[in-house]
Design an enzyme around this catalytic site. Structure first.
Site, short mmCIF file in Angstrom:
data_model
loop_
_atom_site.label_atom_id
_atom_site.label_comp_id
_atom_site.label_asym_id
_atom_site.label_seq_id
_atom_site.Cartn_x
_atom_site.Cartn_y
_atom_site.Cartn_z
N GLU A 55 -9.16 6.24 7.42
CA GLU A 55 -7.73 6.46 7.25
C GLU A 55 -7.34 7.73 6.49
O GLU A 55 -6.34 8.36 6.82
CB GLU A 55 -7.10 5.25 6.52
CG GLU A 55 -7.12 3.99 7.33
CD GLU A 55 -6.88 2.75 6.47
OE1 GLU A 55 -7.73 2.47 5.61
OE2 GLU A 55 -5.85 2.10 6.65
N ARG A 64 0.83 -1.21 0.00
CA ARG A 64 0.00 0.00 0.00
C ARG A 64 0.87 1.26 0.00
O ARG A 64 0.48 2.29 -0.57
CB ARG A 64 -1.00 0.00 1.15
CG ARG A 64 -2.09 1.05 0.98
CD ARG A 64 -3.15 1.00 2.06
NE ARG A 64 -4.32 0.19 1.72
CZ ARG A 64 -5.39 0.65 1.07
NH1 ARG A 64 -5.46 1.89 0.65
NH2 ARG A 64 -6.41 -0.15 0.83
#
Lengths: 472, 768
Positions: free
Chosen positions: B716, B310
């Protein structure tokens, strides 16, 4: 005798617990009052905050004062004769929310909710005391979810609402409990007078003296030490006094940082400003100046300021007393000039014109231990330095005076050149360490630069010198 | 309609009263036993001898267990089966559990656990990124994403920058530490209460450890006291230990880590080093860029591979990179096994490109905002067909619109000028300002995880029982999902009973992670509710002989051909007519596919966007610094609950800013974490929040994909906005010099780091 105190208005009498049982353990495990949370077990997060109320000593009006304390480093005998209110005891008789509780709901002040009871108790205590400095009041409560903004909005909103009438002071019950005090409380020795303490300690020199337990508490909760003969100093009247005279201030060893902050603000406001950042509200309400000195920590913030003020330390052993310049008390790391059976009775600050500046440098502004704490007290007469007193914490194995720097300043003209020249002397005074708070290089650089800051602050027309002064 | 309303968190009244129950608050039988781990105090080596008699003989101790005493799998890994519950003879980091104590109290267990005499043969430990590189210590071959010919583009570019940045890790510091409670059931079954984001994984690990099938283990969690990724896999050890001890003793067993143990034992955000090279034109437009990521993963794999992936996937943040190569090294070290943490590597990847843009601005002596604007992905309206470095086409970018609006609402330009004037007048303090964006990809990159289930009952009195596979850690998931359910039946939110996550109600769940909780579980709940609603409509159609269009759900009532019934009446009537009033719902995110080894596909269903402007002030004598003001504009699509969304944004920002400023993890040369308590590890305190803090949701927000009510994930993405504080510090440091030296701050920019950067600007060494 049994430990007796009020818990949410009801008298409790405790036996069979070790003297070092913390209020937090007892609430959660014995009383099943699980609203009070354990977040860190060392007094740094505030999740275990409770409201502790007591009669103001010697006050004939029977005034009750209310404080927030960390239950995780509060031993049960410390609560004897007091009133403890936990989050379970905040709501009204019909389940009505306290104004701070309602405001926290309305302003979305809780997310995971784990820190919330501690915040609520800090807020409720401040609300009861009419204290609206929410940044200071809540500096000892950590929240990882909200970023604090909604909590402050809630505190501001609740500030205008009256204290609910169901929060009673329990004056009569407190007075009844206070009259009922023995020397042994739940396994701890609790002297009432200086004479009692000094005699007993002479006979029991291996005992553990406890001021507010903000340091000793961690010996129990973190090092898992079994304390030898715990002795609580908080009831010794002489140790709780601050005497103001022509000569200056004499501060009893068991005076808390909160109490000192109020009094010292009048004489040395920058010392008070540093105390504002010392620990947190919860810690300052418990921690004592005597403890801050006697534990000999090289990173305590009290000693550098006191040394810079020319403080003298007063020790007692039985009937004998002696005193010394505070800097002489700190012999080496973990070693103080104190003998078996001897204890810190008081510290005194000579009366003087205020020139003190205290610079507490830490990773975080609030509730952090200093990487470097520099305190400067420099007298200028006719353009010349007449008396420089400079002391640092975090720069050596003990709190230490910068005697070479002082020598480089004394008698010189108060100019940039003198300052620049004096910077060279720091290396003779200090050889700081690397640790998790800062590198040795940083500490040395900052120590020098703080002299530059003091110089800048002594110049009229100078602009900002501290980031905390700058408003958006 | 309950959706789009700023309802308070469903548990807020319980939170403020102290009656919200966390795992350690659950009343337990008096005979409950308590566990503690004995920990390794060396970083790497073999256990030669272990004298546990002093532990066994300590007051209150019931039993002591080592790896040899375990009945089933000695494994608590969420991935590669490389993480034993108790050391198998080799220890890999300081703090690794090597034995466990079962005692009659928490304190007795903690005390006893320190009494072991363990002899180790120590081996040279690999602690740092440099040591791991030198030893070629890694978990898999470097992974690479490639788009175009970046080296060629850089070479041909009129301007170039090259550099590197170190980015520190981060401790989660959930206020509630790790905790589990196991209650033995009849026939060897086990009930586990675990503070976990991933109950199904707890179920699987417990089953493996006890030699049971999954159906013999039930895991329940009502709420966590914070998670932030730290409870995605790190709760496995406690739950498994409790279950083993409960099976062995026949008594309930509980374990919670003391804070110091928690910080020493459990994984953290991955520390990164990022090397970069970029070529750009005179306007600062990037023509080609290369990144090399070095992620310190720690001793076991845990979730490090997807975390490092990621980071690569966010290496573009919000910028169109015409040519890019991103190489990622996953380094194995003898330190705690790093794990999921809000953003899951994304923030580290984004810091890399933000650094590049800041560096480019310095080279061109331009406002970094102009450089950022020049490189943003085009608006979705432009249909520009731009692709990410992993070849997903960007179809929903609103970052230009958001930034433009924020520049205006934050008064950025005027403040930038005012700051320059202020700095000219102030020799000791300097201010800085920066705007940074976020574009955050939403979906688990392990595609099959993008599924969720829900179970909804309507009881015959009309009350609704809601359950789903997501977990509540403070983010307000349960509230949002209950709003969806309430909306389906036009009931007030109070009519919906939100219940604990339970592997016995909804099976085979994914972790509540990747910001996906509402997207997945909200849709699953909606699917269940829609079924029930349709059943009721069908039933009413028949019994009342009306058309479906004559039936509506309004304000807690059901209107049938103009006649109003209470929902309870309809529920009772349906029950008596033998209509099923229970339904499960299921949702799987459509249209995504991803090949991580090839670095190609559509890993993300959509992107969330936002931007922040932060103003800071620094002290050039001490490096002390603080945030003065922050303005945020963030896109949450069509918000299900604006108050909860703003809460996530404010909290995420402060946590992100903390990561890059005061939160410093320090290890010593023996591999010991020296910042293992809040006394030494400094998360933001109350006064560290921006004194002026303006947070707005983007009013035009609308998810172009068919998410639940067209909302967007919010957990997030705002964390990445904390980067603006870091870049504002860079701006303030730059104001200390003559513009020749780039500040090149590393994270976290502590007071110490800032002071040294200032001195570098001024060409000072030690000043004397």
């Amino acid at each position: 005798m049994k430990i007796e105190f009020l818990l949410n208005g009801e008298t409790v009498r405790i036996t069979g617990e070790p003297a070092t049982r913390t209020l937090l353990e007892w609430l959660r495990e014995r009383k099943k009052l699980t609203g009070t949370k354990e977040g860190c077990n060392e007094g740094d997060c505030g999740a275990c905050s409770v409201m502790v109320s007591s009669l103001v000593k010697g006050d004939t009006d029977r005034t009750v004062e209310h404080q927030t304390l960390n239950a995780c480093i509060l031993f049960l005998p410390q609560l004897h004769g007091k009133s403890v209110r936990t989050v379970e005891g905040l709501q009204g008789p019909l389940g009505e929310m306290h104004p701070v509780q309602a405001a926290m709901v309305d302003h979305h002040g809780s997310q995971c909710g784990f820190c919330t009871p501690g915040f609520v108790m800090s807020m409720a205590t401040a609300h009861r005391n009419g204290d609206r400095n929410h940044n200071d009041v809540l500096a000892g409560n950590l929240c990882r979810c909200t970023g604090y903004a909604p909590i402050i909005r809630a505190a501001d909103a609740a500030a205008g609402v009256e204290v609910p009438d169901w929060l009673e002071d329990d004056v009569d019950a407190l007075a009844a409990l206070a009259s009922n005090a023995a020397a042994d409380i739940g396994g701890a020795y609790v002297p009432k007078t200086l004479a009692e303490l000094s005699d007993w300690y002479l006979a029991n020199p291996d005992a553990t003296l406890i001021g507010g337990a903000t340091d000793v508490g961690l010996w129990v909760t973190k090092r898992l030490v079994d304390l030898n003969q715990p002795c609580l100093l908080s009831q010794v009247a002489e140790l709780r006094q601050i005497d103001v005279s022509q000569d200056g201030l004499r501060i009893g060893a068991a005076v808390t940082l909160s109490e000192l902050q109020v009094v010292i603000a009048e004489y040395h406001p920058d010392f008070a400003e540093m105390i504002r950042r010392f620990g947190s509200t919860q810690v300052r309400n418990a921690a004592t100046i005597g403890g801050n000195i006697a534990n000999g920590s090289p990173i305590g913030d009290g000693p550098p300021a006191l040394i810079a003020l020319g403080a003298r330390l007063h020790l007692r052993k039985g009937d004998e007393t002696r005193d010394m310049a505070l800097e002489d008390f700190f012999v080496a790391y973990g070693q103080q000039d104190i003998t078996a059976g001897e204890f810190v009775e008081a510290v005194s600050i000579p009366r003087q014109t205020d020139r003190l500046k205290c610079y507490k440098i830490s990773k975080r502004f609030d509730q952090d231990i200093s990487a470097v704490c520099g305190c400067f007290n420099i007298a200028i007469k006719d353009g010349l330095v007449s008396d420089a007193r400079i002391a640092f914490g975090g720069m050596a194995a003990t709190p230490k005076r910068a005697s070479h720097v002082e020598a480089a300043l004394n008698g010189k003209s108060w100019t940039d050149e003198t300052i620049r020249a004096a910077l060279k002397a720091f290396g003779k005074d200090y050889a700081p360490l690397n640790d998790m708070r800062a590198s040795a290089d940083y500490r040395m650089q900052v120590a020098r630069n703080l002299l530059l800051r003091y110089f800048a602050e002594s110049q009229l027309g100078q602009n900002y010198t501290r980031v905390l002064e700058v408003r958006p | 309609m309950s959706v789009t309303k700023s309802l308070p968190h469903d548990a807020a009244p319980l939170h403020v009263a102290g009656s919200a129950r966390y795992v350690d608050d659950i009343p337990t039988p008096a005979e409950t036993l308590h566990l503690a781990f004995g920990l390794s105090d060396i970083a790497f080596g073999e256990i030669e001898a272990m004298d546990l008699d002093p532990v066994r003989n300590a007051p209150g101790v019931i039993a002591v267990m080592t790896a040899l005493d375990l009945p089933g799998d000695n494994d608590v890994s969420p991935s590669a089966h490389d993480e034993p519950l108790l050391s198998d003879g080799t220890v890999h980091y300081v703090g690794q559990p090597i034995f466990m104590v079962i005692a009659d109290s928490h304190l007795a267990a903690r005390k006893a656990a320190r009494l072991a005499n363990v002899d180790f043969t120590t081996r040279p430990a690999i602690l740092s990124i440099d040591q791991a590189l030198a030893a070629n210590s890694c978990f898999e071959e470097p992974l690479e994403f490639l788009k175009g010919e970046p080296e060629k583009a850089i070479k041909a570019a009129p301007h170039r920058v090259k550099g590197q940045i170190e980015i520190g890790g981060q401790e989660h510091f959930y206020l509630e530490g790790q905790v589990a409670l196991a209650l033995p059931q009849e026939g060897g079954d086990m009930l586990v209460h675990s503070s976990t984001q991933h109950p199904s994984e707890i179920q699987h690990k417990v089953a493996g450890a006890l030699g049971l099938s999954f159906n013999a283990v039930r895991v329940e969690i009502r709420r966590m006291g914070g998670g932030f990724g730290g409870k995605e896999s790190q709760g496995n050890a406690l739950a498994v230990a409790c279950a083993i001890a409960a099976q062995k003793t026949g008594f309930p067993c509980k374990m919670r880590y003391d804070r110091d143990d928690d910080m020493i034992i459990t994984g953290k955000r991955h520390e990164f080093r990022i090397e970069y090279q970029a070529g750009f034109d005179a306007e600062g437009r990037i023509l080609g860029v290369t990144f090399t990521h070095y992620a310190r993963c720690g001793w076991a794999q845990d979730l490090s591979l997807p975390v490092a992936d990621r980071a690569m996937l966010h290496a573009d943040n919000a910028y169109n990179l015409p040519a890019a190569r991103i190489v990622s090294h996953r380094l194995k070290t003898n330190t705690v096994s790093n794990t999921a943490y809000r953003g899951f590597g994304g923030p580290q990847g984004a810091v890399g490109i933000e650094r590049v843009l800041d560096h480019i601005a310095h080279e061109l002596m331009a406002d970094p905002l102009e450089i950022r604007m020049a490189n943003y992905y085009q608006s979705f309206r432009a249909k520009a067909g731009e692709t990410t470095p992993y070849h997903q086409e960007i179809q929903d970018s609103v970052i230009r619109e958001i930034s433009t609006e924020l520049v205006k609402s934050s008064d950025y330009q005027a403040r930038r000028s005012a700051i320059a004037e202020w700095n000219a007048k102030n020799p000791i303090l300097k201010k800085g300002i920066a705007l940074t964006p976020v574009k955050f990809g939403i979906s688990f990159t392990l595609t099959f995880l993008n599924q969720a289930g829900a179970l909804v009952h309507i009881y015959s009195d009309g009350s609704v029982h809601l359950n789903h596979g997501g977990t509540e850690m403070g983010q307000g998931l349960f509230t949002k999902v209950a709003q969806v359910a309430a909306d389906a039946f036009a009931l007030p939110i109070e009519a919906i009973k939100i219940t604990a996550t339970d592997t016995g109600k909804v099976p085979n769940t994914s972790a509540t992670a990747a910001s996906s909780g509402t997207d997945l579980n909200g849709m699953a709940v909606k699917a269940a509710c829609d079924q029930l609603r349709n059943r009721l409509i069908l039933f009413l159609k028949t019994t009342h002989n009306v058309k479906a269009s004559d039936i509506s759900f309004e304000d807690g009532q059901v209107i049938v051909a103009g006649k109003a019934f209470t929902f309870a009446e309809i529920a009772g009537e349906a029950y008596r007519n033998r209509i099923s009033l229970s339904a499960n719902g299921f949702y799987a995110t459509p249209d995504i596919e991803w090949d991580r080894l090839k670095g190609r596909g559509r890993p993300f269903y959509y992107f969330s966007y936002g931007a922040a402007v932060t103003e800071v002030v620094i002290d050039t004598l001490t490096g002390e610094n603080r945030i003065l003001r922050t303005d945020i504009l963030h896109d949450v699509g069509r918000s299900l609950n604006p108050a909860l969304d703003i809460g996530q944004i404010e909290g995420g920002y402060v946590q992100g800013a903390g990561w890059l400023t005061t939160e410093e993890l320090v290890w010593d040369d023996k591999g010991r974490l020296t910042t293992h308590a809040p006394s030494t590890y400094k998360i933001p305190a109350c006064s560290d929040r921006p004194e002026t803090f303006n947070v707005s949701l983007w009013k035009r927000g609308l998810n172009k994909e068919k998410t639940v009510y067209r909302s967007k994930a919010v957990g997030e993405p705002p964390f990445v906005l904390g980067v603006s504080a870091f870049m504002a510090l860079s701006d303030a440091v730059r104001a200390c010099g003559d513009g020749t030296i780039y500040p090149a701050l590393n994270g976290p920019a502590t007071a110490e780091a800032v002071l040294f950067a200032v001195q570098a600007q001024r060409g000072e060494n030690d000043g004397v």
